[in-house]
Design a protein around this motif. Structure first.
Motif, mmCIF file in Angstrom:
data_model
loop_
_atom_site.group_PDB
_atom_site.id
_atom_site.type_symbol
_atom_site.label_atom_id
_atom_site.label_comp_id
_atom_site.label_asym_id
_atom_site.label_seq_id
_atom_site.Cartn_x
_atom_site.Cartn_y
_atom_site.Cartn_z
ATOM 1 N N LEU A 1 0.836 -1.200 0.000
ATOM 2 C CA LEU A 1 0.000 0.000 0.000
ATOM 3 C C LEU A 1 0.868 1.246 0.000
ATOM 4 C CD1 LEU A 1 -2.739 -0.857 2.651
ATOM 5 C CD2 LEU A 1 -2.871 -1.104 0.178
ATOM 6 N N ASN A 2 0.409 2.272 -0.700
ATOM 7 C CA ASN A 2 1.053 3.577 -0.653
ATOM 8 C C ASN A 2 0.001 4.641 -0.914
ATOM 9 O OD1 ASN A 2 0.916 4.230 -3.564
ATOM 10 N ND2 ASN A 2 2.364 2.527 -3.774
ATOM 11 N N ILE A 3 0.405 5.875 -0.878
ATOM 12 C CA ILE A 3 -0.546 6.987 -0.996
ATOM 13 C C ILE A 3 -1.262 6.996 -2.347
ATOM 14 C CG2 ILE A 3 1.087 8.725 -1.820
ATOM 15 C CD1 ILE A 3 -0.390 10.631 0.253
ATOM 16 N N ASN A 4 -0.692 6.315 -3.346
ATOM 17 C CA ASN A 4 -1.315 6.259 -4.671
ATOM 18 C C ASN A 4 -2.203 5.040 -4.875
ATOM 19 O OD1 ASN A 4 -0.026 8.661 -5.596
ATOM 20 N ND2 ASN A 4 1.858 7.493 -5.740
ATOM 21 N N THR A 5 -2.301 4.171 -3.872
ATOM 22 C CA THR A 5 -3.162 3.000 -3.988
ATOM 23 C C THR A 5 -4.619 3.458 -4.056
ATOM 24 O OG1 THR A 5 -1.597 1.700 -2.681
ATOM 25 C CG2 THR A 5 -3.832 0.823 -2.897
ATOM 26 N N LEU B 1 -3.437 3.770 9.365
ATOM 27 C CA LEU B 1 -3.298 3.682 7.910
ATOM 28 C C LEU B 1 -2.429 4.825 7.401
ATOM 29 C CD1 LEU B 1 -3.970 2.487 5.129
ATOM 30 C CD2 LEU B 1 -6.030 3.919 5.144
ATOM 31 N N LEU C 1 1.095 4.416 5.307
ATOM 32 C CA LEU C 1 1.317 4.956 3.969
ATOM 33 C C LEU C 1 2.546 5.859 3.899
ATOM 34 C CD1 LEU C 1 -2.369 5.784 2.992
ATOM 35 C CD2 LEU C 1 -1.004 3.810 2.268
ATOM 36 N N ILE D 1 -7.553 10.056 0.825
ATOM 37 C CA ILE D 1 -6.175 10.029 1.313
ATOM 38 C C ILE D 1 -5.441 11.186 0.662
ATOM 39 C CG2 ILE D 1 -4.002 8.746 1.300
ATOM 40 C CD1 ILE D 1 -5.680 6.191 1.249
ATOM 41 N N VAL E 1 -5.897 11.514 6.266
ATOM 42 C CA VAL E 1 -6.721 10.363 5.886
ATOM 43 C C VAL E 1 -8.121 10.673 6.380
ATOM 44 C CG1 VAL E 1 -7.118 7.887 6.129
ATOM 45 C CG2 VAL E 1 -4.782 8.758 6.100
ATOM 46 N N ILE F 1 -7.677 -0.247 -1.025
ATOM 47 C CA ILE F 1 -7.435 -0.078 0.418
ATOM 48 C C ILE F 1 -8.648 -0.563 1.201
ATOM 49 C CG2 ILE F 1 -7.151 1.634 2.254
ATOM 50 C CD1 ILE F 1 -5.323 3.175 0.316
#
Length: 146
Positions: free
Chosen positions: A6-10, A71, A75, A34, A39, A15
């Protein structure tokens, strides 16, 4: 799903799918947005997250806040190298929710190397504050976890 990916662009759909099997899904928490250091999420009032009298349970508010802050910290770090552990949650409940959704916004206050401190405000759909919550997460190397 492997949470280390998972990352901020997922995409939010992925998610939300990844988080529904545990407590987050049981309480009806949904991640809605996000951003950089933020978040947002919601939780529909249901019999699974309310007190016997139908009011949103304060513990469910705390779980919502810790879920969003956790979360957010996940991230921000490389989850292959680090783990995120919640070490403190402190909340003040200022109102009640009798129907509808709790809407929460988590904002990072301190993005340190070893700790992240988040503030989470939970409001009803009219914008009235229900709870304000501070969450502290510890960032640890995976091999130093115990």
């Amino acid at each position: 799903m492997d949470l280390s990916k998972l990352n901020i662009n997922t995409p939010l759909e992925i998610i939300n799918q990844a988080t529904q099997a545990g407590l987050i899904g049981s309480l009806g928490i949904e991640i809605t947005k996000i951003g950089d250091g933020t978040v947002e999420g919601s939780m529909e009032l249901s019999e699974k997250n309310c007190r016997p009298d139908g009011i949103l349970h304060g513990g469910a508010n705390l779980a919502l806040a810790e879920s969003l802050a956790g979360l957010g910290s996940m991230l921000m770090v490389d989850m292959n190298e680090f783990d995120v552990l919640g070490i403190q949650v402190n909340g003040s409940h200022t109102g009640v929710l009798r129907s509808g959704k709790a809407l929460a916004v988590a904002k990072i206050l301190h993005p340190g190397n070893q700790t992240h401190i988040w503030n989470v405000d939970v409001r009803n759909e009219d914008g009235r504050l229900i709870s304000t919550i501070r969450v502290t997460n510890m960032i640890v190397k995976r091999n130093d976890r115990d």
